[in-house]
Write a protein that holds these residues in place. Structure first.
Motif, PDB file in Angstrom:
ATOM      1  N   ALA A   1      -2.568  21.911 -64.566  1.00 58.32           N
ATOM      2  CA  ALA A   1      -3.503  21.433 -63.552  1.00 58.32           C
ATOM      3  C   ALA A   1      -3.586  22.470 -62.450  1.00 58.32           C
ATOM      4  CB  ALA A   1      -3.050  20.078 -62.994  1.00 58.32           C
ATOM      5  N   ALA A   2      -4.605  22.340 -61.604  1.00 60.00           N
ATOM      6  CA  ALA A   2      -4.803  23.244 -60.476  1.00 60.00           C
ATOM      7  C   ALA A   2      -4.698  22.468 -59.180  1.00 60.00           C
ATOM      8  CB  ALA A   2      -6.175  23.914 -60.578  1.00 60.00           C
ATOM      9  N   GLN A   3      -4.022  23.047 -58.203  1.00 58.44           N
ATOM     10  CA  GLN A   3      -3.890  22.413 -56.893  1.00 58.44           C
ATOM     11  C   GLN A   3      -4.749  23.168 -55.888  1.00 58.44           C
ATOM     12  OE1 GLN A   3      -0.080  20.705 -55.223  1.00 58.44           O
ATOM     13  NE2 GLN A   3      -0.199  22.519 -53.935  1.00 58.44           N
ATOM     14  N   LEU A   4      -5.650  22.448 -55.219  1.00 63.10           N
ATOM     15  CA  LEU A   4      -6.573  23.038 -54.255  1.00 63.10           C
ATOM     16  C   LEU A   4      -6.349  22.429 -52.874  1.00 63.10           C
ATOM     17  CD1 LEU A   4      -8.037  22.877 -57.199  1.00 63.10           C
ATOM     18  CD2 LEU A   4     -10.081  23.506 -55.931  1.00 63.10           C
ATOM     19  N   GLY A   5      -6.221  23.287 -51.865  1.00 59.98           N
ATOM     20  CA  GLY A   5      -6.044  22.819 -50.501  1.00 59.98           C
ATOM     21  C   GLY A   5      -7.240  23.126 -49.626  1.00 59.98           C
ATOM     22  N   THR A   6      -7.509  24.419 -49.419  1.00 64.10           N
ATOM     23  CA  THR A   6      -8.606  24.834 -48.543  1.00 64.10           C
ATOM     24  C   THR A   6      -9.938  24.247 -48.992  1.00 64.10           C
ATOM     25  OG1 THR A   6      -7.412  26.902 -48.134  1.00 64.10           O
ATOM     26  CG2 THR A   6      -9.731  26.835 -47.502  1.00 64.10           C
ATOM     27  N   ALA A   7     -10.128  24.109 -50.296  1.00 60.90           N
ATOM     28  CA  ALA A   7     -11.380  23.541 -50.808  1.00 60.90           C
ATOM     29  C   ALA A   7     -11.606  22.125 -50.282  1.00 60.90           C
ATOM     30  CB  ALA A   7     -11.363  23.536 -52.339  1.00 60.90           C
ATOM     31  N   PHE A   8     -10.530  21.359 -50.120  1.00 58.10           N
ATOM     32  CA  PHE A   8     -10.650  19.982 -49.634  1.00 58.10           C
ATOM     33  C   PHE A   8     -10.546  19.884 -48.114  1.00 58.10           C
ATOM     34  CE2 PHE A   8      -9.431  19.117 -54.070  1.00 58.10           C
ATOM     35  CZ  PHE A   8     -10.407  18.183 -54.394  1.00 58.10           C
TER      36      PHE A   8
ATOM     37  N   GLY B   1      -6.689  29.525 -47.300  1.00 56.05           N
ATOM     38  CA  GLY B   1      -6.419  30.430 -48.406  1.00 56.05           C
ATOM     39  C   GLY B   1      -7.423  31.567 -48.429  1.00 56.05           C
ATOM     40  N   GLN B   2      -7.184  32.532 -49.314  1.00 57.88           N
ATOM     41  CA  GLN B   2      -8.038  33.712 -49.362  1.00 57.88           C
ATOM     42  C   GLN B   2      -9.476  33.405 -49.779  1.00 57.88           C
ATOM     43  OE1 GLN B   2      -5.976  36.573 -51.839  1.00 57.88           O
ATOM     44  NE2 GLN B   2      -4.846  37.394 -50.108  1.00 57.88           N
ATOM     45  N   GLY B   3      -9.704  32.255 -50.398  1.00 60.65           N
ATOM     46  CA  GLY B   3     -11.064  31.910 -50.809  1.00 60.65           C
ATOM     47  C   GLY B   3     -11.825  31.090 -49.796  1.00 60.65           C
ATOM     48  N   HIS B   4     -11.411  31.103 -48.540  1.00 52.34           N
ATOM     49  CA  HIS B   4     -11.961  30.182 -47.528  1.00 52.34           C
ATOM     50  C   HIS B   4     -13.461  30.277 -47.351  1.00 52.34           C
ATOM     51  CE1 HIS B   4     -12.531  33.233 -44.279  1.00 52.34           C
ATOM     52  NE2 HIS B   4     -11.572  33.861 -44.950  1.00 52.34           N
ATOM     53  N   ARG B   5     -14.043  31.465 -47.557  1.00 54.94           N
ATOM     54  CA  ARG B   5     -15.494  31.617 -47.354  1.00 54.94           C
ATOM     55  C   ARG B   5     -16.290  30.834 -48.391  1.00 54.94           C
ATOM     56  NH1 ARG B   5     -16.816  35.907 -43.978  1.00 54.94           N
ATOM     57  NH2 ARG B   5     -18.889  34.976 -43.987  1.00 54.94           N
ATOM     58  N   LEU B   6     -15.624  30.354 -49.461  1.00 61.32           N
ATOM     59  CA  LEU B   6     -16.283  29.572 -50.508  1.00 61.32           C
ATOM     60  C   LEU B   6     -16.207  28.071 -50.245  1.00 61.32           C
ATOM     61  CD1 LEU B   6     -14.929  31.526 -53.613  1.00 61.32           C
ATOM     62  CD2 LEU B   6     -17.207  31.719 -52.576  1.00 61.32           C
ATOM     63  N   ALA B   7     -15.722  27.683 -49.064  1.00 55.64           N
ATOM     64  CA  ALA B   7     -15.600  26.257 -48.737  1.00 55.64           C
ATOM     65  C   ALA B   7     -16.956  25.577 -48.727  1.00 55.64           C
ATOM     66  CB  ALA B   7     -14.919  26.090 -47.383  1.00 55.64           C
TER      67      ALA B   7
ATOM     68  N   GLN C   1       2.961  28.703 -56.743  1.00 55.70           N
ATOM     69  CA  GLN C   1       2.148  29.049 -55.579  1.00 55.70           C
ATOM     70  C   GLN C   1       2.001  30.555 -55.452  1.00 55.70           C
ATOM     71  OE1 GLN C   1       3.805  28.662 -51.634  1.00 55.70           O
ATOM     72  NE2 GLN C   1       1.922  27.781 -50.817  1.00 55.70           N
ATOM     73  N   GLY C   2       0.780  31.021 -55.629  1.00 55.29           N
ATOM     74  CA  GLY C   2       0.496  32.436 -55.500  1.00 55.29           C
ATOM     75  C   GLY C   2       0.344  32.868 -54.058  1.00 55.29           C
ATOM     76  N   LEU C   3       0.354  34.176 -53.861  1.00 55.92           N
ATOM     77  CA  LEU C   3       0.252  34.761 -52.525  1.00 55.92           C
ATOM     78  C   LEU C   3      -1.065  34.404 -51.837  1.00 55.92           C
ATOM     79  CD1 LEU C   3       1.722  36.823 -50.607  1.00 55.92           C
ATOM     80  CD2 LEU C   3       0.316  38.595 -51.669  1.00 55.92           C
ATOM     81  N   GLU C   4      -2.082  34.017 -52.619  1.00 56.77           N
ATOM     82  CA  GLU C   4      -3.407  33.743 -52.056  1.00 56.77           C
ATOM     83  C   GLU C   4      -3.471  32.417 -51.287  1.00 56.77           C
ATOM     84  OE1 GLU C   4      -3.939  35.393 -56.331  1.00 56.77           O
ATOM     85  OE2 GLU C   4      -2.608  34.003 -55.251  1.00 56.77           O
ATOM     86  N   ALA C   5      -2.450  31.569 -51.451  1.00 54.74           N
ATOM     87  CA  ALA C   5      -2.501  30.204 -50.921  1.00 54.74           C
ATOM     88  C   ALA C   5      -2.559  30.159 -49.400  1.00 54.74           C
ATOM     89  CB  ALA C   5      -1.282  29.415 -51.406  1.00 54.74           C
ATOM     90  N   GLY C   6      -3.311  29.196 -48.885  1.00 55.14           N
ATOM     91  CA  GLY C   6      -3.347  28.961 -47.453  1.00 55.14           C
ATOM     92  C   GLY C   6      -2.139  28.159 -47.000  1.00 55.14           C
TER      93      GLY C   6
END
Length: 361
Positions: free
Chosen positions: A233-240, A322-328, A172-177
């Motif tokens: 594998a990649a784990q995505l939270g904010t995207a979902f 997460g830091q990528g939230h604007r890409l939701a 888990q990187g620092l970027e995670a929500g």
């Protein structure tokens, strides 16, 4: 062991377990049905509540899924610091016309009872946050046919995961929500986390376990990047979180792309443990003063967060992101998996083309 994990789901996409009512059976089942690995979040639920959701998801899909547990927390919070914070929150309680919660409402999250349920009625995958289960617990789950994953935020934590006998590590990187899954909550370390790509490289050199990468991932090209870096594998939270199947409050979903929320920040304001969320009024006003006291602060603020959600007031809610939230993207979960896979394929084609072009020069 990497194949034992990835053989469970055709595509390298894991839906992160988001506690607090987000990772409902409908979301997890939709992701699993689409070829990813859906996850239920047992955090903040009773053992029976977890069991009922397991029964529900089994009625929705025959594909593998996972269940996430929070590890019990050691007693280290200063009672005085929690009392001072409660005094600071008195105005919030008056504003939302509610009482503050009892900070001593329990600190083990029903861990033993939940583990007993998973051993009695095994699920395909179990993951753990906020620490490492005992070697005995992990061995018991393995004998029951359950693959185990444990979150790590440093290479040292990943080594502890490997020593305990887990099957894979969630990097888990620092970027995670949401909450950082640090094994020990040390306030002096706040803000010193490691970015995902750097962390994957460090963990890959430290352990031989397969890695599941988590932290700010929102596009298939980012999945390609972490796979190329060595993750399985990649784990995505904010995207979902923004999908219609997600159990997140509508206000929370809307806030992800609302221009009012321009950044995220790690804060202890809502739970007493570092967690990344959209910067709103509550976070700004109380974050600087929140003590290192989990789950006491979580219990203390629970009625405030519930009242803010009931009022539809995002300024008082824990808007984890997460830091990528604007890409939701507001896509159905299965469609989102398809789009991510298409983007992953395009990224692989582009990379192959660049490599082929380099060879021709």
């Amino acid at each position: 062991m990497s194949s034992a994990l990835t053989d469970l789901f055709p595509y390298p996409i894991v839906q992160a377990p988001m506690a607090g009512g987000v990772s409902v059976p409908q979301l997890a089942a939709a992701v699993s049905e689409a070829g990813g690995l859906g996850f239920l979040a047992a955090g903040y639920k009773t053992a029976d509540g977890m069991y009922q959701e397991i029964k529900q998801i089994r009625g929705l899909t025959g594909r593998p899924f996972g269940v996430n547990l929070f590890m019990p927390q050691p007693e280290h919070a200063e009672t005085g610091a929690v009392e001072v914070y409660a005094h600071q929150l008195a105005g919030e309680a008056a504003w939302y016309e509610t009482e503050l919660g009892d900070p001593d409402s329990g600190r083990d999250d029903g861990y033993d009872a939940k583990l007993a349920v998973l051993l009695d009625d095994p699920v395909p995958v179990a993951s753990f946050h906020f620490g490492v289960p005992s070697a005995e617990a992990l061995a018991s789950l393995r004998r029951a046919g359950t693959l185990t994953l444990v979150t790590a935020t440093t290479a040292e934590e990943a080594l502890a995961v490997e020593r305990a006998g887990a099957d894979a590590v969630i990097v888990q990187g620092l970027e995670a929500g949401g909450h950082q899954g640090t094994h020990r909550d040390i306030q002096e370390n706040d803000g010193s986390g490691i970015g995902l790509l750097a962390l994957i490289a460090q963990v890959r050199e430290a352990v031989s376990l397969p890695l599941v990468a988590a932290g700010g991932l929102m596009r298939g090209s980012q999945i390609a990047a972490v796979l190329a870096a060595g993750a399985s594998a990649a784990q995505l939270g904010t995207a979902f979180l923004a999908t219609p199947e997600s159990g997140a409050h509508a206000v929370h979903k809307q806030a992800l792309t609302d221009p009012l929320y321009v950044r995220t920040e790690l804060t202890r304001a809502f739970s007493g443990r570092p967690a990344r969320g959209l910067v709103n009024r509550f976070l700004r006003e109380h974050g600087p003063y929140a003590p290192a006291a989990y789950p006491e602060v979580h219990h203390l603020t629970a009625p405030l967060r519930k009242a803010a959600a009931k009022a539809g007031d995002p300024q008082g809610m824990a808007l984890w992101a997460g830091q990528g939230h604007r890409l939701a993207r507001e896509l159905p979960a299965a469609e989102l998996v398809e789009v991510l896979l298409a983007e992953l394929s395009d990224a692989g084609t582009a990379l192959s083309g660049r490599l082929d072009g380099g060879e021709g020069r």
